[in-house]
Enzyme design. Sequence first.
Site, short mmCIF file in Angstrom:
data_model
loop_
_atom_site.label_atom_id
_atom_site.label_comp_id
_atom_site.label_asym_id
_atom_site.label_seq_id
_atom_site.Cartn_x
_atom_site.Cartn_y
_atom_site.Cartn_z
N ASP A 15 0.80 -1.24 0.00
CA ASP A 15 0.00 0.00 0.00
C ASP A 15 0.83 1.29 0.00
OD1 ASP A 15 -1.95 -1.92 0.23
OD2 ASP A 15 -2.86 -1.13 2.06
N LYS A 113 -7.03 -4.96 -3.10
CA LYS A 113 -7.79 -5.48 -1.96
C LYS A 113 -8.72 -4.41 -1.43
CE LYS A 113 -4.01 -4.33 1.15
NZ LYS A 113 -4.70 -3.28 1.89
N CYS A 158 -2.02 -2.73 7.61
CA CYS A 158 -1.91 -3.63 6.45
C CYS A 158 -0.60 -4.43 6.43
CB CYS A 158 -2.12 -2.86 5.17
SG CYS A 158 -3.85 -2.31 5.03
C1 VGL Z 1 -4.79 0.69 5.60
C2 VGL Z 1 -6.45 1.51 6.93
C3 VGL Z 1 -7.36 1.38 5.90
C4 VGL Z 1 -3.33 0.33 5.47
C5 VGL Z 1 -5.68 0.54 4.57
O1 VGL Z 1 -2.83 0.26 4.31
O2 VGL Z 1 -2.67 0.10 6.51
N1 VGL Z 1 -5.18 1.16 6.78
N2 VGL Z 1 -6.96 0.89 4.73
#
Ligand code: VGL
Length: 208
Positions: A15, A113, A158
């Site tokens: 991410d 995702k 994540c």
């Molecule tokens: C994430 C919160 C919501 C992350 C993704 O990448 O850690 N955290 N969506």
Amino acid sequence: MVAIDPATDLLLLIDIQNDFCPGGALAVADGDAVVPVANALIDRFSHVALTQDWHPAGHSSFASSHAGAAAFSTVETDHGPQTLWPDHCIQGTNGAAFHPDLTIDRAELVIRKGFRPELDSYSAFFENDCRTPTGLAGYVRDRGLTHMVMAGLATDFCVAWSALDARRLGLDVTMILPGCRAIDQDGSLAQATQDLRAAGVVLASQVT
Ligand code: VGL
Ligand code: ZN
């Protein structure tokens, strides 16, 4: 420090997207500092995969989808508590794009995702019901990859959930801490660190 085995190691970058970097919708403090670390890692590994948080507008993990709910509050779902986030990483937006300086060309796989409206997904392997697979477990099995080396955002959500799922799948896991930054909400970083250590995730400062 961990030694790289090019045949069995997968560099899994979690991410590293604009919305998790300064100026983004769910900015992680110093989040863009992971980009040069990730780029240096990419140069060292034979196999690289990326995850991309990828929500439809109106996603159930957004506070804005729950009347009166504040961002960073929690709701109960049939699979347990879910944190509500600011709207972030909406499919096709610039916020959902990878950081522009991340050198993604050699990535062999991008796992998206969190695209199911009613279900969030922190982990690269299973969505937040802990059962719905993303397909990554089958991919690494078919490719003969047994050691996941992880970095990205956010350490305590994540990246941690991905690392813990990988351990449950019997994979070796190393997290490169200088390549991770945390949200650290209500002690979540300390809790994640404890869980990661207990699960046998190696917390490393670099690869050799
Ligand atoms: C994430 C919160 C919501 C992350 C993704 O990448 O850690 N955290 N969506
Ligand atoms: Zn998300």
